[in-house]
Design an enzyme around this catalytic site. Structure first.
Site, PDB file in Angstrom:
ATOM      1  N   ARG A  14       0.827  -1.210   0.000  1.00  0.00           N
ATOM      2  CA  ARG A  14       0.000   0.000   0.000  1.00  0.00           C
ATOM      3  C   ARG A  14       0.863   1.263   0.000  1.00  0.00           C
ATOM      4  O   ARG A  14       0.532   2.248   0.643  1.00  0.00           O
ATOM      5  CB  ARG A  14      -0.969  -0.006   1.195  1.00  0.00           C
ATOM      6  CG  ARG A  14      -1.755  -1.299   1.362  1.00  0.00           C
ATOM      7  CD  ARG A  14      -2.623  -1.642   0.194  1.00  0.00           C
ATOM      8  NE  ARG A  14      -3.648  -0.663  -0.064  1.00  0.00           N
ATOM      9  CZ  ARG A  14      -4.846  -0.634   0.494  1.00  0.00           C
ATOM     10  NH1 ARG A  14      -5.188  -1.582   1.331  1.00  0.00           N
ATOM     11  NH2 ARG A  14      -5.705   0.296   0.196  1.00  0.00           N
ATOM     12  N   ARG A  32      -6.513  13.129  -5.416  1.00  0.00           N
ATOM     13  CA  ARG A  32      -7.830  12.619  -5.009  1.00  0.00           C
ATOM     14  C   ARG A  32      -8.859  13.717  -4.769  1.00  0.00           C
ATOM     15  O   ARG A  32     -10.056  13.452  -4.718  1.00  0.00           O
ATOM     16  CB  ARG A  32      -7.693  11.735  -3.767  1.00  0.00           C
ATOM     17  CG  ARG A  32      -7.344  10.312  -4.073  1.00  0.00           C
ATOM     18  CD  ARG A  32      -8.520   9.515  -4.627  1.00  0.00           C
ATOM     19  NE  ARG A  32      -9.394   9.036  -3.553  1.00  0.00           N
ATOM     20  CZ  ARG A  32     -10.659   9.397  -3.398  1.00  0.00           C
ATOM     21  NH1 ARG A  32     -11.210  10.263  -4.216  1.00  0.00           N
ATOM     22  NH2 ARG A  32     -11.378   8.901  -2.414  1.00  0.00           N
ATOM     23  N   ASP A  54      -6.928  -1.704  -7.544  1.00  0.00           N
ATOM     24  CA  ASP A  54      -7.510  -2.296  -6.337  1.00  0.00           C
ATOM     25  C   ASP A  54      -7.828  -3.754  -6.601  1.00  0.00           C
ATOM     26  O   ASP A  54      -7.994  -4.152  -7.769  1.00  0.00           O
ATOM     27  CB  ASP A  54      -8.786  -1.553  -5.917  1.00  0.00           C
ATOM     28  CG  ASP A  54      -9.181  -1.923  -4.496  1.00  0.00           C
ATOM     29  OD1 ASP A  54      -8.504  -1.484  -3.560  1.00  0.00           O
ATOM     30  OD2 ASP A  54     -10.136  -2.709  -4.313  1.00  0.00           O
ATOM     31  N   TYR A 108     -15.593  -9.997   0.338  1.00  0.00           N
ATOM     32  CA  TYR A 108     -16.299  -8.769  -0.070  1.00  0.00           C
ATOM     33  C   TYR A 108     -17.566  -9.104  -0.857  1.00  0.00           C
ATOM     34  O   TYR A 108     -18.600  -8.456  -0.701  1.00  0.00           O
ATOM     35  CB  TYR A 108     -15.379  -7.862  -0.892  1.00  0.00           C
ATOM     36  CG  TYR A 108     -14.292  -7.235  -0.030  1.00  0.00           C
ATOM     37  CD1 TYR A 108     -14.587  -6.149   0.793  1.00  0.00           C
ATOM     38  CD2 TYR A 108     -13.006  -7.740  -0.015  1.00  0.00           C
ATOM     39  CE1 TYR A 108     -13.615  -5.583   1.602  1.00  0.00           C
ATOM     40  CE2 TYR A 108     -12.024  -7.187   0.788  1.00  0.00           C
ATOM     41  CZ  TYR A 108     -12.337  -6.114   1.591  1.00  0.00           C
ATOM     42  OH  TYR A 108     -11.371  -5.570   2.401  1.00  0.00           O
ATOM     43  N   ARG A 147      -2.967   6.345  -0.822  1.00  0.00           N
ATOM     44  CA  ARG A 147      -3.075   6.355   0.631  1.00  0.00           C
ATOM     45  C   ARG A 147      -2.353   7.499   1.318  1.00  0.00           C
ATOM     46  O   ARG A 147      -2.927   8.517   1.603  1.00  0.00           O
ATOM     47  CB  ARG A 147      -2.544   5.043   1.210  1.00  0.00           C
ATOM     48  CG  ARG A 147      -3.655   4.124   1.599  1.00  0.00           C
ATOM     49  CD  ARG A 147      -3.199   3.048   2.528  1.00  0.00           C
ATOM     50  NE  ARG A 147      -4.360   2.292   2.996  1.00  0.00           N
ATOM     51  CZ  ARG A 147      -4.282   1.259   3.787  1.00  0.00           C
ATOM     52  NH1 ARG A 147      -3.127   0.825   4.198  1.00  0.00           N
ATOM     53  NH2 ARG A 147      -5.374   0.649   4.172  1.00  0.00           N
TER      54      ARG A 147
HETATM   55  O1  1CP Z   1      -0.034  -1.009  -2.801  1.00  0.00           O
HETATM   56  C1  1CP Z   1      -0.633  -0.047  -3.263  1.00  0.00           C
HETATM   57  O2  1CP Z   1      -0.705   1.025  -2.681  1.00  0.00           O
HETATM   58  C2  1CP Z   1      -1.241  -0.195  -4.653  1.00  0.00           C
HETATM   59  C3  1CP Z   1      -2.671   0.051  -4.706  1.00  0.00           C
HETATM   60  C4  1CP Z   1      -3.643  -0.782  -3.882  1.00  0.00           C
HETATM   61  C5  1CP Z   1      -3.590  -2.126  -3.516  1.00  0.00           C
HETATM   62  C6  1CP Z   1      -2.482  -3.149  -3.733  1.00  0.00           C
HETATM   63  C7  1CP Z   1      -4.866  -0.270  -3.407  1.00  0.00           C
HETATM   64  C8  1CP Z   1      -5.299   1.119  -3.571  1.00  0.00           C
HETATM   65  N1  1CP Z   1      -5.581  -1.312  -2.852  1.00  0.00           N
HETATM   66  C9  1CP Z   1      -4.813  -2.451  -2.888  1.00  0.00           C
HETATM   67  C10 1CP Z   1      -5.153  -3.793  -2.427  1.00  0.00           C
HETATM   68  C11 1CP Z   1      -6.336  -3.983  -1.546  1.00  0.00           C
HETATM   69  N2  1CP Z   1      -7.569  -3.378  -1.636  1.00  0.00           N
HETATM   70  C12 1CP Z   1      -6.402  -4.943  -0.509  1.00  0.00           C
HETATM   71  C13 1CP Z   1      -5.291  -5.907  -0.169  1.00  0.00           C
HETATM   72  C14 1CP Z   1      -4.218  -5.255   0.644  1.00  0.00           C
HETATM   73  C15 1CP Z   1      -4.575  -4.928   2.082  1.00  0.00           C
HETATM   74  O3  1CP Z   1      -5.000  -5.821   2.807  1.00  0.00           O
HETATM   75  O4  1CP Z   1      -4.361  -3.773   2.462  1.00  0.00           O
HETATM   76  C16 1CP Z   1      -7.668  -4.873   0.060  1.00  0.00           C
HETATM   77  C17 1CP Z   1      -8.208  -5.685   1.211  1.00  0.00           C
HETATM   78  C18 1CP Z   1      -8.410  -3.881  -0.654  1.00  0.00           C
HETATM   79  C19 1CP Z   1      -9.820  -3.496  -0.463  1.00  0.00           C
HETATM   80  C20 1CP Z   1      -9.907  -2.025  -0.261  1.00  0.00           C
HETATM   81  N3  1CP Z   1      -9.948  -1.112  -1.268  1.00  0.00           N
HETATM   82  C21 1CP Z   1      -9.870  -1.324   0.953  1.00  0.00           C
HETATM   83  C22 1CP Z   1      -9.738  -1.960   2.310  1.00  0.00           C
HETATM   84  C23 1CP Z   1     -11.039  -1.900   3.029  1.00  0.00           C
HETATM   85  C24 1CP Z   1     -11.057  -2.892   4.153  1.00  0.00           C
HETATM   86  O5  1CP Z   1     -11.815  -3.852   4.013  1.00  0.00           O
HETATM   87  O6  1CP Z   1     -10.284  -2.740   5.119  1.00  0.00           O
HETATM   88  C25 1CP Z   1      -9.930   0.054   0.659  1.00  0.00           C
HETATM   89  C26 1CP Z   1      -9.949   1.195   1.619  1.00  0.00           C
HETATM   90  C27 1CP Z   1      -9.970   0.162  -0.759  1.00  0.00           C
HETATM   91  C28 1CP Z   1      -9.918   1.407  -1.561  1.00  0.00           C
HETATM   92  C29 1CP Z   1      -8.525   1.778  -1.890  1.00  0.00           C
HETATM   93  N4  1CP Z   1      -7.658   0.954  -2.617  1.00  0.00           N
HETATM   94  C30 1CP Z   1      -6.461   1.602  -2.802  1.00  0.00           C
HETATM   95  C31 1CP Z   1      -6.578   2.896  -2.167  1.00  0.00           C
HETATM   96  C32 1CP Z   1      -5.513   3.949  -2.192  1.00  0.00           C
HETATM   97  C33 1CP Z   1      -7.852   2.989  -1.602  1.00  0.00           C
HETATM   98  C34 1CP Z   1      -8.438   4.163  -0.844  1.00  0.00           C
HETATM   99  C35 1CP Z   1      -9.291   4.942  -1.773  1.00  0.00           C
HETATM  100  C36 1CP Z   1      -9.037   6.396  -1.652  1.00  0.00           C
HETATM  101  O7  1CP Z   1      -8.154   6.951  -2.356  1.00  0.00           O
HETATM  102  O8  1CP Z   1      -9.731   7.024  -0.869  1.00  0.00           O
END
Ligand code: 1CP
Length: 353
Positions: free
Chosen positions: A35, A48, A84, A161, A39
């Site tokens: 991540r 964003r 994602d 999910y 973020r």
């Molecule tokens: O590594 C990186 O930063 C690349 C981008 C990336 C990756 C690899 C994002 C961007 N998401 C992910 C993977 C992801 N997404 C996972 C597996 C990794 C982990 O466990 O952290 C999971 C579970 C998700 C699902 C997801 N998408 C969540 C988690 C929610 C939860 O259940 O806890 C969230 C918040 C998202 C949206 C998201 N994805 C990525 C970002 C930067 C965001 C936030 C959106 C924003 O900009 O507001």
């Protein structure tokens, strides 16, 4: 060959990250963060304010720009594609949105055999053409500075999910589906495994140098249920990727008690969380590369503490080939940029062999 070009040979395919994945010796320990893209970086937060999350994901130019941000700002040794785990599900007919402060929310959760049957087969070049273009653009923009990691969600984590509709703490709806409608469960896992394998293969053919499968919530299962309901499908994905000649990484959390199973997934690299000593984890996993282990919460402490804890992990590993420095889970969204950059410098300093 589709998407392959001169960049493959310049993009550090024998650089320190890929060498570590292959358990070869190198000049220092590579470091990147889960991540790291999006973020916590202020340049991402600024972007964003102008665009929605999925708008960035679906615009290859913007997605590539975010992919590059941590390489430029932190000096990490690998880039991970900005996207994602939910992205390919749209191409299977699943409607979802990403809500601020919540994460993915699925419009119509998958609850029975009929719902599973209505999931379409994924054609990654058709419905996620924008992802493949983001891979190509990221590779061009990286210009060989670091390799590019592609990724997908693992079947179980995607299923949580799909079945729950959103993130769940106890996964009770998922588990009840798994146990009471096990035929439908196996059909669901089969479809998701096929889709993730196709999606990852397409990313490799578009230029990804390594791929990671995210199984964030696998640790919520008992070891026996993981073996019966999840492991066969994870193995199937890595089996299908075996001919692709890029390293594969399996990420999960909360799985220290089932590392013998995790070690049998077929991935070249195993990611471990912070709930186990890294030396003990390596003993359990055997002859494979290892990634992870630093508690992400440390990123919110002072830099002296972060450096000290990073040093402990590097001391414990003792320069053994096949070590990739990373956190045990994702970078916390409130991490100060100086802490992340300071950790990269610390690993580059202490991790010199
Ligand atoms: O590594 C990186 O930063 C690349 C981008 C990336 C990756 C690899 C994002 C961007 N998401 C992910 C993977 C992801 N997404 C996972 C597996 C990794 C982990 O466990 O952290 C999971 C579970 C998700 C699902 C997801 N998408 C969540 C988690 C929610 C939860 O259940 O806890 C969230 C918040 C998202 C949206 C998201 N994805 C990525 C970002 C930067 C965001 C936030 C959106 C924003 O900009 O507001």
């Amino acid at each position: 060959m589709r998407g392959r070009g001169v960049w493959d040979f310049m993009a550090g395919r024998d650089g320190i990250f890929i060498r570590a994945c292959r358990m070869k010796k190198s000049s220092r320990t590579p470091v990147w963060f889960m991540r790291q893209a999006g973020r916590f970086l202020p340049e991402y937060r600024k972007l964003r304010k102008q665009y929605g999350f999925m708008d960035i994901v679906k615009d290859p130019k913007l997605a590539a720009a975010v992919t590059l941000m941590p390489v430029e700002r932190l000096g990490v040794d690998a880039a991970i594609l900005f996207s994602d785990i939910m992205t390919p599900l749209e191409g299977m007919g699943v409607r979802f949105r990403i809500e601020d402060g919540i994460g993915p929310v699925v419009d119509a959760p998958v609850r029975d055999f009929y719902d599973v049957e209505s999931l379409r087969e994924l054609d990654p070049y058709e419905s996620t053409a924008f992802v493949m273009e983001a891979v190509r653009r990221s590779k061009r923009a990286l210009h060989g500075r670091t390799p590019l990691i592609g990724f997908a969600g693992a079947p179980f984590t995607l299923a949580t999910y799909l079945v729950e509709g959103k993130r769940s703490e106890d996964l009770s709806v998922t588990k009840s589906f798994m146990h009471s409608k096990s035929d439908a469960w196996h059909a669901l896992m089969e479809r998701l495994a096929a889709a993730s394998a196709e999606y990852l293969s397409a990313q490799v053919l578009s230029g990804a140098d390594a791929v990671q499968l995210f199984d964030s919530w696998a640790g919520g299962l008992s070891p026996a249920d993981y073996e019966e309901y999840v492991l066969p499908y994870v193995k199937d994905i890595f089996r299908r990727l075996r001919g692709m000649e890029v390293p594969t990484i399996y990420f999960s959390t909360g799985t220290s008690v089932m590392l013998d199973s995790v070690g049998r997934t077929g991935a070249n690299v195993i990611s471990v969380d912070w709930r186990i000593d890294i030396g003990d984890a390596w003993d359990k996993i055997g002859k494979k590369a290892l990634q992870g282990n630093l508690d992400p919460a440390l990123m919110l402490c002072d830099i002296k503490t972060i450096r000290e804890r990073a040093g402990r992990i590097l001391d414990r590993v003792g320069g053994r080939p096949g070590h990739i420095f990373n956190l045990g889970h994702g970078m916390p969204p409130t991490t100060p940029v100086d802490n992340a950059a300071g950790l990269v410098s610390a690993v580059h300093e202490y991790g010199a062999h």
